[in-house]
Design a protein around this motif. Structure first.
Motif, PDB file in Angstrom:
ATOM      1  N   ARG A  85       0.821  -1.201   0.000  1.00  0.00           N
ATOM      2  CA  ARG A  85       0.000   0.000   0.000  1.00  0.00           C
ATOM      3  C   ARG A  85       0.865   1.266   0.000  1.00  0.00           C
ATOM      4  NH1 ARG A  85      -4.559   0.432   4.412  1.00  0.00           N
ATOM      5  NH2 ARG A  85      -4.738  -1.727   3.789  1.00  0.00           N
ATOM      6  N   ALA A  86       1.978   1.169   0.725  1.00  0.00           N
ATOM      7  CA  ALA A  86       2.890   2.312   0.737  1.00  0.00           C
ATOM      8  C   ALA A  86       3.463   2.548  -0.655  1.00  0.00           C
ATOM      9  CB  ALA A  86       4.019   2.063   1.747  1.00  0.00           C
ATOM     10  N   ALA A  87       3.769   1.439  -1.350  1.00  0.00           N
ATOM     11  CA  ALA A  87       4.285   1.585  -2.715  1.00  0.00           C
ATOM     12  C   ALA A  87       3.249   2.266  -3.595  1.00  0.00           C
ATOM     13  CB  ALA A  87       4.661   0.206  -3.278  1.00  0.00           C
ATOM     14  N   HIS A  88       2.000   1.853  -3.463  1.00  0.00           N
ATOM     15  CA  HIS A  88       0.929   2.476  -4.247  1.00  0.00           C
ATOM     16  C   HIS A  88       0.860   3.968  -3.972  1.00  0.00           C
ATOM     17  CE1 HIS A  88      -1.218  -1.652  -4.471  1.00  0.00           C
ATOM     18  NE2 HIS A  88      -0.355  -1.487  -5.448  1.00  0.00           N
ATOM     19  N   ALA A  89       0.999   4.326  -2.707  1.00  0.00           N
ATOM     20  CA  ALA A  89       0.899   5.736  -2.344  1.00  0.00           C
ATOM     21  C   ALA A  89       1.994   6.556  -3.013  1.00  0.00           C
ATOM     22  CB  ALA A  89       0.964   5.887  -0.831  1.00  0.00           C
ATOM     23  N   HIS A  90       3.133   5.895  -3.313  1.00  0.00           N
ATOM     24  CA  HIS A  90       4.201   6.604  -4.016  1.00  0.00           C
ATOM     25  C   HIS A  90       4.038   6.531  -5.515  1.00  0.00           C
ATOM     26  CE1 HIS A  90       6.469   7.634  -0.482  1.00  0.00           C
ATOM     27  NE2 HIS A  90       6.410   6.387  -0.053  1.00  0.00           N
ATOM     28  N   ALA A 108     -15.889  -2.283 -15.280  1.00  0.00           N
ATOM     29  CA  ALA A 108     -16.142  -1.067 -14.505  1.00  0.00           C
ATOM     30  C   ALA A 108     -16.156  -1.373 -13.021  1.00  0.00           C
ATOM     31  CB  ALA A 108     -17.471  -0.453 -14.936  1.00  0.00           C
ATOM     32  N   GLU A 109     -16.827  -2.450 -12.653  1.00  0.00           N
ATOM     33  CA  GLU A 109     -16.904  -2.803 -11.230  1.00  0.00           C
ATOM     34  C   GLU A 109     -15.520  -3.145 -10.688  1.00  0.00           C
ATOM     35  OE1 GLU A 109     -21.456  -4.590 -11.301  1.00  0.00           O
ATOM     36  OE2 GLU A 109     -19.762  -5.875 -11.817  1.00  0.00           O
ATOM     37  N   ASN A 110     -14.745  -3.884 -11.489  1.00  0.00           N
ATOM     38  CA  ASN A 110     -13.397  -4.221 -11.061  1.00  0.00           C
ATOM     39  C   ASN A 110     -12.558  -2.978 -10.797  1.00  0.00           C
ATOM     40  OD1 ASN A 110     -12.222  -7.050 -10.882  1.00  0.00           O
ATOM     41  ND2 ASN A 110     -13.642  -7.241 -12.601  1.00  0.00           N
ATOM     42  N   LEU A 111     -12.723  -1.973 -11.652  1.00  0.00           N
ATOM     43  CA  LEU A 111     -11.939  -0.757 -11.477  1.00  0.00           C
ATOM     44  C   LEU A 111     -12.356  -0.038 -10.202  1.00  0.00           C
ATOM     45  CD1 LEU A 111     -11.687   0.691 -15.101  1.00  0.00           C
ATOM     46  CD2 LEU A 111      -9.965  -0.525 -13.765  1.00  0.00           C
ATOM     47  N   VAL A 112     -13.672   0.111 -10.007  1.00  0.00           N
ATOM     48  CA  VAL A 112     -14.131   0.899  -8.858  1.00  0.00           C
ATOM     49  C   VAL A 112     -13.768   0.229  -7.534  1.00  0.00           C
ATOM     50  CG1 VAL A 112     -16.149   1.837  -7.694  1.00  0.00           C
ATOM     51  CG2 VAL A 112     -15.934   2.052 -10.170  1.00  0.00           C
ATOM     52  N   ILE A 113     -13.943  -1.124  -7.461  1.00  0.00           N
ATOM     53  CA  ILE A 113     -13.642  -1.758  -6.168  1.00  0.00           C
ATOM     54  C   ILE A 113     -12.151  -1.820  -5.890  1.00  0.00           C
ATOM     55  CG2 ILE A 113     -15.731  -3.196  -6.079  1.00  0.00           C
ATOM     56  CD1 ILE A 113     -13.802  -5.555  -6.808  1.00  0.00           C
ATOM     57  N   ALA A 114     -11.314  -1.614  -6.918  1.00  0.00           N
ATOM     58  CA  ALA A 114      -9.877  -1.674  -6.702  1.00  0.00           C
ATOM     59  C   ALA A 114      -9.378  -0.449  -5.944  1.00  0.00           C
ATOM     60  CB  ALA A 114      -9.150  -1.783  -8.045  1.00  0.00           C
ATOM     61  N   ARG A 115     -10.181   0.614  -5.976  1.00  0.00           N
ATOM     62  CA  ARG A 115      -9.743   1.849  -5.330  1.00  0.00           C
ATOM     63  C   ARG A 115      -9.653   1.681  -3.827  1.00  0.00           C
ATOM     64  NH1 ARG A 115     -13.686   6.144  -7.468  1.00  0.00           N
ATOM     65  NH2 ARG A 115     -14.163   6.191  -5.256  1.00  0.00           N
ATOM     66  N   ALA A 116      -8.667   2.291  -3.223  1.00  0.00           N
ATOM     67  CA  ALA A 116      -8.511   2.156  -1.776  1.00  0.00           C
ATOM     68  C   ALA A 116      -9.628   2.889  -1.037  1.00  0.00           C
ATOM     69  CB  ALA A 116      -7.153   2.705  -1.352  1.00  0.00           C
ATOM     70  N   ASP A 117     -10.199   3.904  -1.684  1.00  0.00           N
ATOM     71  CA  ASP A 117     -11.187   4.727  -0.982  1.00  0.00           C
ATOM     72  C   ASP A 117     -12.620   4.455  -1.464  1.00  0.00           C
ATOM     73  OD1 ASP A 117     -10.885   5.700  -3.507  1.00  0.00           O
ATOM     74  OD2 ASP A 117     -10.965   7.810  -2.949  1.00  0.00           O
ATOM     75  N   THR A 118     -12.866   3.223  -1.941  1.00  0.00           N
ATOM     76  CA  THR A 118     -14.219   2.908  -2.393  1.00  0.00           C
ATOM     77  C   THR A 118     -15.216   3.160  -1.262  1.00  0.00           C
ATOM     78  OG1 THR A 118     -13.208   1.096  -3.604  1.00  0.00           O
ATOM     79  CG2 THR A 118     -15.611   1.154  -3.555  1.00  0.00           C
ATOM     80  N   PRO A 119     -16.271   3.976  -1.516  1.00  0.00           N
ATOM     81  CA  PRO A 119     -17.253   4.213  -0.463  1.00  0.00           C
ATOM     82  C   PRO A 119     -18.102   2.968  -0.230  1.00  0.00           C
ATOM     83  CG  PRO A 119     -17.903   5.307  -2.506  1.00  0.00           C
ATOM     84  CD  PRO A 119     -16.570   4.695  -2.761  1.00  0.00           C
TER      85      PRO A 119
END
Ligand SMILES: Nc1ncnc2c1ncn2[C@@H]1O[C@H](COP(=O)(O)OP(=O)(O)O)[C@@H](O)[C@H]1O
Ligand SMILES: [Mg+2]
Lengths: 513, 371
Positions: A85-90, A108-119
């Motif tokens: 996750r730290a690597a992603h942040a960089h 589309a669903e795969n993309l949205v759920i991949a986000r760390a901040d999915t609501p």
């Protein structure tokens, strides 16, 4: 989306550098003081044999492993990556050799759920709009509204890359990204990525062992061997010869065996209308019919997962046949022990520990799987005598140069190349009339690959009928006399090797026929 | 990895003495790990006793005396060890094929019942040896078919053999109960529902000079025989391949289904023989006393012995001794009879956990070899 915004638009690619990266596993130094610098907006290839430490290096960069020593720099400043996750942040993202998408969800669903901040509650209307806007900015086009399971391998790979871009990763690590693609798909994906690096959108570090991809797409190259950096430079300054010398070192590679002209064309193995199911009881192979003659290597090319493994399993007795017949010398053949012995049918495949060996049994025992019920190991019916078994093993170990501490070593402790050599010794030391081979060189070092291919060619030259199923098109091109392509469980293309070429076969693999 | 073309390891050339050392080094692992497991179990059990306010030292010395201290306790121990040897074999043989059979108790019960059933009509006219032979065959066949069925279900229908064998144990018990409470019940026996007795004159006697019946000796011989079958025959080798990697066995054309069924039949026959001796040497008839848990303790014995038939004998004697000391422990320490069962259960769990440690310790690897 924070990191990238600090950088000027149009120049969003980041630079990544390792300094003295070292990783020790127990008493093995998998990575020894490796420093590489990947400039922003460059396409950097990481070359090396199997086991050279490529994956270990990128896993250290991604925070999967904690390096035993060394530092990681992003945009010239040192960062610490305790976890992915730290690597992603960089801004560092990775595309794996195998797909990580959820097959039952849409792109589309795969993309949205991949986000760390999915609501917790997703406003799909808003997300779709945002996604649409994002897609405008990338050259990758993937159908967004169908389940991922119905996408082709090329589309899935593009979606994996798209996912990283969507997460705003500006440094992409690709681990052998084209191994599951057809040549055309590979060219398309790499071409698009190349375009993005040239536009300064992206920096790429690609692990590969295909020189063709390095020379066609990469700017710079770094070569690892046994955990050490053994060479690097601009691709334009290096020949394929130079790069392969760096990768292999001083190891002797056996020359590829010459193909002798075969005069006799006696039909040896015939498959007539084979049908079988996969593990989910869905049709896996349908109406497979083909004829293989003595002294012929019949190569079956195809993208992984098109029924090749099921075909091999049917032929080797690991899967039941729903319909169809197998004939050897025009006589019906069942893959059971008596007939295997009678017709001299042998074979080997990728991942031998999984498919054709018993990991916990010793090298000597594994080498006796064909011979344990015959004299001298079985001096009389039913009895088994270990001394001749060990004697046989000692002879085979010497003849096939298998590196093992002793005949009693569990075979699982040998390196991949040596396991395959041990299996080869078992299968090829007697007289072979039919040889069934599947991806025999998968994951092996160059020396072993050359050796194994030469052995297959030897058997052909001695008159064996060889069925070679391989996902590696280069292997088929090198070895086969006749080539066929398997697609969705069927043979969709067949031709004598002399009358076809790489591009034609590649198109057939992609389903254009 | 690039040096694979060098000639085979230097150590190879120096020949067989290294092979022997390597073999010894590796096999020591199979000795040390179970021993450590025993020690750990002992410590945990001591902690358990301490929480009950009892002295572990007293417990273990009583176990020693009750199991192994006197010639009387030795005989008690050996009598209990005999059926354990057979039921452990019922686990060990299929284990070679990767099958976990836990329903040996069912084959024991059914074997004992079959033995009694065939004997009763023979009482009065048949000579003892003929009756015993018939009983032995009946028990062997009943047990063999019973567990053989489990193997067949597994191979041809994909039914999990562990569950199937356990459920079939309950069926076996029901069959026994159905007959001893019905058609075959001895009306003259007011206590337990039982079959008629086979007659004391027809029963198997003790090994001269002891109270231990011949079953133990037969068990030891059977262990040796099956050790040879599993390690010195093509059947045993094929079973080992199939157990180690089913796909490899198939790829070499081995008849996997047949191997499974045969191994299960051998296993069931062993447990059936245990039932035979329980009837022919101990009870003299078939009744619920056959369900004494030997089949389940046999699982523990086999796992402790790492499914090696030769190791089964000492382990069976060891656990037979613990069981034999149960009475003494109960009387002297005011602990329930079930206390030794707690010890057994604890042992079993620790043994199962210790299974995961094989191959983990560098010390058992020959030098220069990565773990
Ligand atoms: N988690 C691990 N534990 C122990 N050894 C490992 C581990 N991962 C990799 N190795 C070893 O490190 C070496 C380099 O492996 P790897 O980086 O996967 O090579 P490559 O990706 O170049 O094929 C190999 O010898 C491999 O066996
Ligand atoms: Mg790798």
């Amino acid at each position: 989306m924070s990191v990238a915004q600090d950088i000027a638009p149009g120049q969003r690619a980041i630079s990544v550098e390792t300094i003295g990266m070292t990783k020790v596993f127990g008493n093995l130094t998998a990575l020894d003081d490796v420093s590489i610098k990947v400039a922003p907006g460059s396409f950097h290839a990481l070359l090396g044999e199997n086991g050279a430490g490529k994956s270990t290096l990128v896993k250290c960069m991604m925070g999967f492993y904690q390096p035993s020593g060394g530092a990681l720099l992003v945009n010239e400043s040192e960062v610490s990556v305790p976890n992915p996750r730290a690597a992603h942040a960089h801004g560092i993202g990775m595309v794996y050799q195998h797909f990580t998408l959820v097959p039952s969800l849409t792109a589309a669903e795969n993309l949205v759920i991949a986000r760390a901040d999915t609501p917790t509650v997703i406003d799909w209307k808003k997300e779709r709009k945002a996604l649409g806007a994002f897609l405008e900015t990338t050259p990758f086009k993937v159908p967004l509204e169908v389940p991922v399971s119905s996408l082709s391998a090329g589309e899935k790979q593009k979606l994996e890359i798209l996912k990283q871009l969507y997460l705003d990763q500006r440094f992409l690590i690709l681990d052998e990204p084209t191994s599951v693609l057809t040549p055309d798909e590979a060219d398309e994906v790499l071409g698009l990525l190349r375009g993005m690096t040239e536009a300064g959108e992206l920096t790429i570090l690609m692990i590969t062992h295909k020189f063709r991809e390095v020379t066609a797409y990469a700017d710079d190259v770094t070569v690892l061997r046994r955990g050490r950096l053994v060479g690097s430079g601009r691709v334009e300054d290096l020949s394929v010869e130079d790069m392969s010398r760096m990768m292999i070192g001083e190891t002797e590679i056996r020359e590829s065996a010459t193909r002798t002209v075969q005069t006799q064309k006696k039909l040896k193995l015939e498959l007539a209308g084979l049908f079988s199911d996969d593990d989910e009881e869905l049709p896996a192979i349908e109406a497979i019919s083909l004829k293989i003659h003595e002294g012929e290597i019949f190569g079956i090319a195809g993208v992984s997962g098109n029924g090749q493994s099921e075909l091999i399993e049917v032929l080797s007795g690991q899967r039941t046949l729903n319909d169809g017949r197998i004939f050897v010398d025009k006589k019906p053949y069942e893959p059971e022990r008596g007939q295997m012995d009678m017709f001299k049918v042998f074979g080997f495949s990728e991942e031998p520990l999984k498919n054709v060996a018993v990991p916990r049994m010793s090298v000597a025992e594994n080498m006796a799987f064909r011979t344990f019920d015959k004299a001298p190991i079985s001096p009389f019916r039913g009895w088994l005598s270990p001394p001749p078994m060990r004697k046989q093993a000692r002879e085979l170990i010497a003849a096939y140069r298998v590196k093992t501490p002793s005949t009693e070593e569990p075979i699982e402790n040998l390196s991949g190349g040596n396991v395959q050599r041990a299996i080869l010794a078992r299968e090829l030391s007697g007289e072979v009339d039919i040889l069934i081979v599947a991806n025999p060189c998968f994951g092996l070092d160059f020396a072993s690959v050359a050796e194994i291919r030469a052995q297959i060619m030897d058997q052909r030259n001695k008159g064996a009928a060889v069925l070679l199923v391989s996902e590696d098109l280069d292997e088929i091109l090198e070895l086969a006399d006749t080539v066929a392509v398997m697609s969705e469980g069927r043979i969709t293309y067949q031709s004598p090797m002399a009358e076809t070429d790489r591009a034609t076969i590649g198109h057939a693999m992609a389903g254009h026929h | 990895m690039a040096d694979t073309t060098e000639t085979s390891g230097v150590r190879m050339q120096s020949g067989t003495s290294f092979e022997l050392v390597d073999r010894l080094r590796r096999s020591s692992e199979f000795f040390v790990i179970p021993l450590l497991a025993l020690v750990v179990s002992g410590l945990l059990f001591s902690a358990f006793l301490l929480t009950l306010g009892k002295s572990p030292l007293e417990f273990f010395s009583l176990v020693w005396r009750g199991g192994f201290g006197t010639s009387f306790s030795w005989q008690n121990t050996l009598v209990r060890a005999a059926p354990l040897v057979f039921t452990a074999l019922c686990v060990a043989i299929p284990a070679r094929l990767g099958l976990v059979i836990i329903g040996g108790e069912g084959a024991l019960v059914l074997g004992g019942f079959a033995a009694a059933s065939i004997a009763i009509p023979m009482v009065g006219w048949a000579p003892a040896f003929l009756m015993l032979l018939a009983m032995f065959l009946a028990a062997t066949i009943a047990g063999g078919v019973w567990i053989g069925l489990v193997g067949a279900l597994r191979h041809y229908r994909g039914v999990n053999e562990t569950i199937a064998s356990l459920l079939m144990f309950y069926i076996a018990v029901s069959i026994l109960n159905f007959f001893v409470e019905g058609a075959l019940r001895d009306p003259s026996d007011p206590n337990k529902p039982s079959t008629k007795p086979i007659g004391s004159e027809n029963m198997i006697g003790a090994i001269p000079g002891t109270d231990v019946h011949w079953g133990l000796l037969v068990g030891i011989l059977l262990c040796i025989a099956l050790f040879l079958v599993m390690n010195r025959t093509t059947f045993g080798f094929a079973a080992q391949i199939a157990g180690g990697n089913l796909r490899a066995a198939q790829a070499h054309g081995l008849p996997v289904g047949k191997l499974m069924v045969v191994a299960c039949m051998i296993a069931g026959a062993c447990a059936g023989i245990a039932g035979f001796f329980e009837v022919a040497a101990i009870h003299g008839k078939a009744n619920a006393s056959l369900i004494a848990g030997y089949g389940f303790t046999g699982i523990l014995v086999s796992f402790l012995a790492r499914h090696n038939p030769l190791v089964i004998v000492p382990v069976a004697i060891f656990l037979g001794g613990i069981a034999a000391s149960g009475g003494l422990v109960q009387r002297r320490m005011d602990l329930p009879d079930a206390t030794v069962l707690v010890l057994q259960g604890l042992l079993f769990i620790i043994i199962l956990v210790s299974e995961t440690f094989y191959g983990r310790f560098q010390i058992f690897r020959p030098k220069g070899e990565a773990a």
